[in-house]
Design an enzyme around this catalytic site. Structure first.
Site, PDB file in Angstrom:
ATOM      1  N   ARG A  59       0.800  -1.212   0.000  1.00 54.71           N
ATOM      2  CA  ARG A  59       0.000   0.000   0.000  1.00 54.71           C
ATOM      3  C   ARG A  59       0.843   1.277   0.000  1.00 54.71           C
ATOM      4  NH1 ARG A  59      -3.699  -2.755   1.906  1.00 54.71           N
ATOM      5  NH2 ARG A  59      -2.031  -3.672   3.094  1.00 54.71           N
ATOM      6  N   THR A  60       1.725   1.388   0.991  1.00 55.31           N
ATOM      7  CA  THR A  60       2.486   2.621   1.158  1.00 55.31           C
ATOM      8  C   THR A  60       3.349   2.886  -0.069  1.00 55.31           C
ATOM      9  OG1 THR A  60       2.530   2.184   3.511  1.00 55.31           O
ATOM     10  CG2 THR A  60       4.069   3.812   2.708  1.00 55.31           C
ATOM     11  N   LYS A  87      25.023  -7.332  -0.005  1.00 50.93           N
ATOM     12  CA  LYS A  87      26.472  -7.551  -0.076  1.00 50.93           C
ATOM     13  C   LYS A  87      27.199  -6.881   1.082  1.00 50.93           C
ATOM     14  CE  LYS A  87      26.123  -7.417  -5.132  1.00 50.93           C
ATOM     15  NZ  LYS A  87      26.384  -6.544  -6.283  1.00 50.93           N
ATOM     16  N   ARG A 109      11.512   3.448   3.924  1.00 54.93           N
ATOM     17  CA  ARG A 109      10.989   2.553   4.951  1.00 54.93           C
ATOM     18  C   ARG A 109      12.137   1.671   5.418  1.00 54.93           C
ATOM     19  NH1 ARG A 109       5.515  -0.872   4.922  1.00 54.93           N
ATOM     20  NH2 ARG A 109       4.831   1.197   5.529  1.00 54.93           N
ATOM     21  N   HIS A 137       5.081   6.217  11.575  1.00 51.40           N
ATOM     22  CA  HIS A 137       4.650   6.100  10.186  1.00 51.40           C
ATOM     23  C   HIS A 137       3.811   7.345   9.912  1.00 51.40           C
ATOM     24  CE1 HIS A 137       3.431   4.707   6.407  1.00 51.40           C
ATOM     25  NE2 HIS A 137       2.884   3.550   6.683  1.00 51.40           N
TER      26      HIS A 137
END
Lengths: 310, 181
Positions: A59-60, A87, A109, A137
């Site tokens: 969604r975000t 890596k 995020r 958030h």
């Protein structure tokens, strides 16, 4: 009036009440834009934005990308699973390499709380926190507030219930900061093991009985149980959770009043909320998703507006 | 600051009445047409013009307001932080004859962005521009008005200010020329 007090959107905690109101009123203008026959405006055409997702999201991520494209920004997407992070590259190195390609804004995020705050100290680009671990958030809280305002008008004095896994929810914390700044009253409800000790100091009430909590509120924001963040058992079983704290048709109908039902998604149907409630006329879950694009357009627009003078 | 009246209340009323009759001449019964005010100040003037037309013709005329902010070319460039106003367009633009209305036509950049914003609602059959004041020496784009109230030949730092009786702290309609002493 039209300016934000900050260059980054790291969390609601750093925003003033005026900042929040500016974002929400600008979002209303963008909601009109995304309902036009041609939904795209050229405002951010000279801006490049990197979406850095070090944690899963549907969604975000889609919402941010759509908001950026509706504003005509150039967008690059990055997910940690297919990158050099695997890596052993550090966060700062990864971001600096991306910024060396002339990127103006970063949407990130990250599973670690405070990761965007750390970045903000070291890089010049505007940063938007799209969720940092169990911390904040901000754009979710803003779109929740926007959706509540659409339904209920000004939020001062309105009664908001936040129910579910408060401990692991960044949505809960951002919602608490945001709604308190807008003057709403908040009650939290959930199993005692999932409500952090001392959270009353943020100006919220706690209620362990979901029926009493629902009877008190004007709007109920139901949160998901975040099993992926729980490494010990906080309650006996999902079935027991659903029976004790789940919001179902019977509980909603016994209230004899209209309440607004919200959920930030993804929904675990049959656990925190049943399908008949999630899909009922009380639910504004899909409005939240639509409003998410408008709110994110507003945040991007206002931060970009701020960008050049700094 | 030196202030001189450019159009007093009576003269302004005569000018607006004349503009209304020019519109009635060209738009007839205003069917398949719409008047759209450009936010922020053009929309105030457009409302005034619209109500005057309604008094003169007694027919309903489609009316809207458009905000050009998101289509401007000076985002992140000027000292001013751009602030969006509301757009109210609850009708279809497709195939309509549109009259854009602004109070002062200056560089032409606002009208350019307003036309861009307008096109996002569909393809009008024709777009015309009405401006109350034309500051023709300051144009930066090849844009001219089809209907004009009055032309003033001034350059910066002289300013033109249009005040409406519904504004805060204003009692009558008046147009000022403002000059730093």
């Amino acid at each position: 009036m039209s300016q934000l007090s900050t260059k980054h959107l790291l969390g609601i905690k750093q925003l003033t009440e005026q900042d929040i109101r500016t974002i929400l009123s600008t979002a209303a203008k963008f909601k009109e834009v995304i309902n036009r026959p041609i939904k795209k405006v050229p405002t951010l055409r000279d801006i490049t934005i990197a979406n850095l997702f070090f944690e899963n999201s549907t969604r975000t991520r889609v919402s941010f990308e759509l908001a950026q494209k509706r504003l005509s920004a150039d967008v690059i997407n990055f997910s940690s699973s297919s990158s050099s992070v695997k890596k052993g590259e550090t966060l700062l190195d990864t971001v600096n390499n991306i910024l060396a390609m002339k990127v103006d804004m970063v949407v990130m995020r990250h599973p670690s709380p405070g990761a965007p705050h750390f970045l903000a100290k070291h890089i010049d680009a505007n940063i938007i926190n799209a969720g940092d671990g169990t911390h904040e958030h901000p754009t979710q809280a803003l779109l929740d507030a926007f959706s509540m305002q659409e339904k209920l008008g000004d939020l001062a004095g309105k009664k908001v219930l936040i129910a579910g896994d408060i401990m692991h929810s960044r949505v809960a914390l951002s919602n608490i900061f945001c709604l308190r700044k807008l003057g709403a009253e908040i009650t939290l409800c959930g199993p005692p093991t999932l409500i952090p000790q001392g959270i009353e100091s943020l100006g919220v009430r706690i209620e362990y009985n979901i029926e009493k909590a629902l009877a008190w509120c004007d709007v109920a924001n139901i949160l998901r149980i975040q099993l992926e963040r729980q490494n010990t058992k906080y309650f006996p079983s999902l079935r027991e959770y659903a029976l004790t704290f789940g919001v179902n048709k019977k509980r909603v109908e016994s209230l004899h009043k209209e309440i607004v039902i919200m959920h930030p998604g993804p929904i675990n149907r049959g656990v925190e909320i049943t399908s008949d409630v999630a899909d009922s006329k009380h639910s504004i879950i899909l409005d939240q998703v639509e409003n998410g694009v408008a709110v994110r357009m507003a945040a991007l627009f206002l931060l970009a507006n701020k960008g050049i003078e700094n | 600051m030196e202030a001189r009246v450019l159009l007093d209340t009576d003269l302004l009323d005569i000018t607006i009445t004349r503009l209304c009759y020019e519109l009635i001449e060209n738009y007839g019964d205003f069917s398949n047409s719409a008047i759209i005010g450009v936010q922020p100040r053009g929309a105030v003037f457009a409302e005034y013009l619209h109500s005057k037309l309604k008094t003169l013709t007694n027919i309903p005329i489609t009316f809207g307001k458009i905000d050009p902010t998101f289509h401007r070319d000076d985002f992140r460039r000027g000292d001013d932080i751009l602030q969006a106003k509301t757009t109210e367009m609850d009708f279809a633009v497709e195939g309509k004859k549109i009259l854009l209305v602004d109070d002062v036509l200056f560089t032409g950049r606002t009208i350019r962005s307003a036309m861009d914003a307008l096109i996002s609602f569909g393809r009008p059959s024709k777009v015309e521009l009405l401006a109350l004041i034309d500051r023709r020496f300051n144009r930066e784009l090849p844009i001219q008005a089809d209907y004009l109230g009055i032309t003033v030949d001034t350059v910066e730092p002289v300013k033109v200010k249009v005040e409406w009786e519904n504004d805060a702290d204003v009692t009558k309609n008046i147009v000022w020329i403002l000059k730093d002493k």
